[in-house]
Design a protein around this motif. Structure first.
Motif: not given
Length: 135
Positions: A2-4, A38, A40
């Motif tokens: 989740g969230h990258g 990650y 972004f």
């Protein structure tokens, strides 16, 4: 995750044996890998951290033709990239981040810490933009 944030884990147990029942050389019995990534800025940037563990690797000492067990080791790498504009991406990576001293082949040292960076240029022909995704 989740969230990258992305996570990848792998473990391999290898039970490779010679006809005499001995462990095959250069086939580590245990190896594992973990990757943490990650992404972004809407997918323009990424950072990745990977760690690899290798243990119970046998090789031959050709000086006296005996088998030796190589030391287990951890290998950590980190990489990052960012798309500055369409068709232009900067990237960098550090391999063997902690400068581990290890061998995959008896008597041959591997590379120490290494850093690499660059710029990647790409061009996408506008007339093929729509159909190239189906290739």
């Amino acid at each position: 995750l989740g969230h990258g944030v992305q996570l990848g884990l792998a473990y391999t147990y290898t039970n490779a044996r010679t006809p005499q029942g001995l462990q095959e050389i250069r086939r580590p019995q245990h190896s594992a890998r973990g990757d943490l990534g990650y992404v972004f800025d809407g997918g323009r940037g990424s950072v990745n951290l990977s760690a690899q563990y290798v243990a119970d690797n046998i090789d031959t000492n050709f000086g006296n033709f005996t088998n030796v067990t190589l030391d287990p080791y951890w290998l950590v790498n980190v990489a990052a990239s960012y798309k500055v504009s369409p068709g232009v991406e900067v990237f960098g990576r550090v391999e063997n981040l902690f400068d581990a001293n290890y061998q995959d082949v008896y008597g041959f040292e591997t590379a120490g810490i290494g850093a690499y960076a660059g710029v990647r240029f790409s061009y996408e022909e506008p007339s093929t933009k729509d159909w190239v995704k189906y290739k």
